[in-house]
Design a protein around this motif. Sequence first.
Motif, PDB file in Angstrom:
ATOM      1  N   LYS A 130       0.836  -1.208   0.000  1.00  0.00           N
ATOM      2  CA  LYS A 130       0.000   0.000   0.000  1.00  0.00           C
ATOM      3  C   LYS A 130       0.872   1.259   0.000  1.00  0.00           C
ATOM      4  CE  LYS A 130      -4.230  -0.859  -0.168  1.00  0.00           C
ATOM      5  NZ  LYS A 130      -4.844  -0.647  -1.486  1.00  0.00           N
ATOM      6  N   ASN A 131       1.974   1.226   0.711  1.00  0.00           N
ATOM      7  CA  ASN A 131       2.908   2.350   0.720  1.00  0.00           C
ATOM      8  C   ASN A 131       3.470   2.591  -0.686  1.00  0.00           C
ATOM      9  OD1 ASN A 131       4.628   4.390   1.727  1.00  0.00           O
ATOM     10  ND2 ASN A 131       6.258   2.909   2.057  1.00  0.00           N
ATOM     11  N   SER A 134       0.904   4.131  -2.966  1.00  0.00           N
ATOM     12  CA  SER A 134       0.819   5.571  -2.697  1.00  0.00           C
ATOM     13  C   SER A 134       1.928   6.330  -3.418  1.00  0.00           C
ATOM     14  CB  SER A 134       0.969   5.797  -1.197  1.00  0.00           C
ATOM     15  OG  SER A 134      -0.085   6.470  -0.674  1.00  0.00           O
ATOM     16  N   LYS A 137       1.139   6.452  -7.153  1.00  0.00           N
ATOM     17  CA  LYS A 137       0.082   7.435  -7.437  1.00  0.00           C
ATOM     18  C   LYS A 137       0.622   8.856  -7.364  1.00  0.00           C
ATOM     19  CE  LYS A 137      -3.836   4.645  -6.024  1.00  0.00           C
ATOM     20  NZ  LYS A 137      -4.801   4.333  -4.992  1.00  0.00           N
ATOM     21  N   ASN A 138       1.424   9.131  -6.337  1.00  0.00           N
ATOM     22  CA  ASN A 138       2.009  10.472  -6.196  1.00  0.00           C
ATOM     23  C   ASN A 138       2.926  10.808  -7.363  1.00  0.00           C
ATOM     24  OD1 ASN A 138       0.673  10.961  -3.796  1.00  0.00           O
ATOM     25  ND2 ASN A 138       2.391  10.318  -2.520  1.00  0.00           N
TER      26      ASN A 138
END
Length: 170
Positions: A130-131, A134, A137-138
Amino acid sequence: MRNIFVDGYNVINSWPELNSIKEYSFESARCELIEMLSNYAVYKGYKVFVVFDAHMVIGSLGKKEKINKNVIVVFTKENETADSFIEKTVNDIGRKNEVFVVTSDSLEQQVTFQRGAVRMSSIEFYHEVKNIESKIKNKIQKKYSEKKHTLEDRIGKDMLEKLEKIRKSR
């Protein structure tokens, strides 16, 4: 290159969104897991083996499918569990390569640790994946927002000149 062996059904049962998907379709949960791990593996540069039990499937000969250069999906053969496949493979490569085993099965964690692998629980791995999602996505958002999408970028010079003439004629 780090090799990560993932007990597929153990992870599906441990990760909240996959667990809810599996209520409707195991196939959908498997596909979602494979997609998540593909993104993770490519981003990190790791090789990920996702191992699914097929030991209860009568006549299963086992199957390995290369998804991309970083992800291999394994369906075990009849009478072979994901645990036994992982143990056997880690035994062969665990002391020569960097190997992680992802499972919440404590016995499996102990056995693979004794064979040279680093163990990681399904939930720990969930947070790591999940990290990375993220971060991906960023990175995409940042790259997209850096590009200016002006009309001049989208249409040809001829059309731009015609529009400019119309604007000036008003």
